[in-house]
Design an enzyme around this catalytic site. Structure first.
Site, PDB file in Angstrom:
ATOM      1  N   LEU A 127       3.765  -3.307  10.765  1.00 47.57           N
ATOM      2  CA  LEU A 127       2.972  -4.532  10.557  1.00 47.57           C
ATOM      3  C   LEU A 127       1.576  -4.184  10.043  1.00 47.57           C
ATOM      4  O   LEU A 127       1.172  -4.599   8.959  1.00 47.57           O
ATOM      5  CB  LEU A 127       2.875  -5.312  11.881  1.00 47.57           C
ATOM      6  CG  LEU A 127       1.849  -6.464  11.917  1.00 47.57           C
ATOM      7  CD1 LEU A 127       2.157  -7.504  10.863  1.00 47.57           C
ATOM      8  CD2 LEU A 127       1.797  -7.099  13.305  1.00 47.57           C
ATOM      9  N   ASP A 128       0.865  -3.397  10.821  1.00 48.27           N
ATOM     10  CA  ASP A 128      -0.538  -3.088  10.545  1.00 48.27           C
ATOM     11  C   ASP A 128      -0.764  -1.654  10.975  1.00 48.27           C
ATOM     12  O   ASP A 128      -1.065  -1.432  12.137  1.00 48.27           O
ATOM     13  CB  ASP A 128      -1.393  -4.077  11.359  1.00 48.27           C
ATOM     14  CG  ASP A 128      -2.837  -3.630  11.508  1.00 48.27           C
ATOM     15  OD1 ASP A 128      -3.288  -2.815  10.700  1.00 48.27           O
ATOM     16  OD2 ASP A 128      -3.499  -4.104  12.446  1.00 48.27           O
ATOM     17  N   PRO A 129      -0.479  -0.679  10.139  1.00 50.06           N
ATOM     18  CA  PRO A 129      -0.276  -0.789   8.689  1.00 50.06           C
ATOM     19  C   PRO A 129       1.166  -1.125   8.316  1.00 50.06           C
ATOM     20  O   PRO A 129       2.099  -0.718   9.007  1.00 50.06           O
ATOM     21  CB  PRO A 129      -0.608   0.627   8.201  1.00 50.06           C
ATOM     22  CG  PRO A 129      -0.182   1.518   9.331  1.00 50.06           C
ATOM     23  CD  PRO A 129      -0.451   0.742  10.585  1.00 50.06           C
TER      24      PRO A 129
END
Ligand SMILES: *[C@@H]1O[C@H](CO)[C@@H](O)[C@H](O)[C@H]1NC(C)=O
Length: 451
Positions: A127-129
């Site tokens: 997701l993030d990253p």
């Protein structure tokens, strides 16, 4: 189709949606390797067909290499410090690798070797990253192709309890250990703002919190910088940007309470004699009296000493902070779980009080905000927003939004549709577009708006 052997290193909470995704293809066989066989077996029991559970000591490079050699691709969901060893083994045996972690310098050292071996080492695809890169690069590329400029790029992302389950003073819950979340409060954030590099060191991080202008009044978060955003002028090819900020979100109230706790020393890992496992029982109010140097442990004395020591007499959210501490049990006779130091003793209380309960759901929120200057000079604000909720009894939003992109990248590599070699991250439309297309089929979508 000939059989495809997938090695999954790690059986944490994002592993299940990953396995679920790749097992849609009958030719895929997954080996779930975990430090303890029982953990691998627990995951395997959810997917009894075409999976095998094994135990592996992840610090044993030879054991990792033997496993990598027997598979077509290795998915490394173990702590990032071990990824370089996995990549080394993959280079040697010409196998592909996928991770959801940031590319570290130790991993990047294998870039040329990976190219020479003709293997793909795809990283930063969670997701993030991960999803954040996919949609940042998409809009940036679109604006550039139209002859425009990205003047500002501000991106915030985070996993939180859904509003109806944000029922504690932090508005936060843990899906795993509290320790990592707390220690992240010590990180230094760096970003570019109005052409200047701003550095916020640990103790000031919670003070640097800003109210986010999301364009959705129903999603009123606060945010603060996450790690170093300054390399993103190069990573995202936006040398023209004067502001580049990537950050994390929280509900309001979290930063004020967290900041007071940090100031009081709750991130301290030094051994404390009365918190040793073999010391006598001790209550929270007694511990707090020691922390703030109060002469007695009655609530009023403790509160006064806390206000003084944390320097929060003029803090607008003072009552919220003290209510939060009461909720934590700081003024009570409740016995602490002694774990040797203040940080870990505090974590024991957080983990007990701030877990997701049966039937509760989380939420992931990701938003990019682009200040754009079009070719003709007009200014435009664009946002790209993803809002995902977990499914009670099913996957959490966090597990799904990390595990599914990782599964998609894995399948694309196995299908020969992601063929770039080297140590990669999703930074080009060639790599990203096919991933976005498949993500949308999974209903993981971003909404683009021009404000
Ligand atoms: C497991 O593999 C067999 C043989 O390739 C295949 O027929 C079957 O559909 C697979 N089952 C699952 C759940 O993927």
């Amino acid at each position: 189709m000939s059989e495809k052997k997938i090695l999954l290193l790690g059986s944490g909470f994002v592993a299940a949606p990953f396995v679920d995704y790749v097992l849609r293809r009958p030719e895929n066989k997954v080996t779930i390797a975990s430090r303890t066989l029982a953990n691998a077996q627990t995951l395997q029991a959810k997917f009894p067909n075409n999976t095998t559970a094994v135990a592996v000591d992840i610090s044993d490079a030879q054991a990792i290499e033997d496993l990598v050699a027997q598979h077509d691709i290795a998915i490394s969901l173990i702590p990032y410090i071990y990824h370089a060893k996995v990549i080394a083994a993959a280079v040697k045996h010409k196998k592909n690798v996928v991770t959801t972690s940031y590319v570290s310098p130790a991993m990047m050292e294998y870039d040329q070797a990976a190219k020479d071996a003709g293997i793909t080492v795809m990283n930063e695809i969670g997701l993030d990253p991960g999803i954040d890169h996919l949609y940042a690069v998409r809009t940036i590329d679109e604006v550039h192709k139209e002859g425009g400029k990205i003047k500002e790029f501000i991106s915030f992302c985070g996993g939180l309890p859904a509003p109806e389950n944000s029922d504690n003073p932090f508005g936060y819950k843990f899906s795993w250990s509290a320790r990592g979340v707390l220690l992240a409060l010590k990180n230094t954030a760096r970003y570019l703002e109005n052409g200047k590099v701003v550095e916020v060191s640990g103790p000031e991080l919670m003070e640097s919190v800003r109210v986010l202008n999301t364009g959705y009044p129903g999603y009123a978060f606060v945010g603060y910088g996450n790690r170093d955003s300054t390399p993103y002028d190069k990573r995202y090819h936006i040398p023209e940007a004067e502001t580049i900020i990537r950050g994390s979100i929280r509900y309001d109230g979290f930063p004020q309470l967290a900041k007071a706790l940090v100031t009081l020393g709750f991130l301290n890992e030094e051994p404390v004699a009365h918190l040793a496992a073999d010391a006598g029982e001790i209550s929270w109010s007694q511990v707090i009296a020691q922390v703030v140097g109060a002469s007695s442990n009655d609530a009023d004395t403790l509160k006064a000493a806390i206000i003084e020591k944390a320097g929060i007499a003029n803090e607008p959210r003072l009552n919220h902070i003290l209510d939060g501490m009461r909720w934590l049990g700081f003024f009570s006779d409740i016995k602490v779980t002694r774990r040797g130091n203040l940080l870990d003793t505090f974590c024991a209380t957080l983990e007990e009080k701030m877990q997701y309960e049966e039937g509760e759901r989380d939420m992931c929120f990701l938003q990019h905000r682009f200040e754009v200057e079009l070719k003709d000079g007009t200014k435009q604000t664009r946002t790209s927003t993803m809002i995902e909720y977990g499914v009670p009894g099913g996957y959490s939003a966090m597990a799904k939004t990390v595990g599914v992109p990782c599964g998609i990248a894995t399948q694309l590599i196995l299908d020969g549709k992601l063929t770039q070699t080297g140590v990669l991250a999703p930074m080009t439309p060639e790599i990203n577009d096919p991933i976005i297309e498949l993500l949308e089929k999974e209903n993981i979508k971003i909404v683009d708006r021009i404000l």
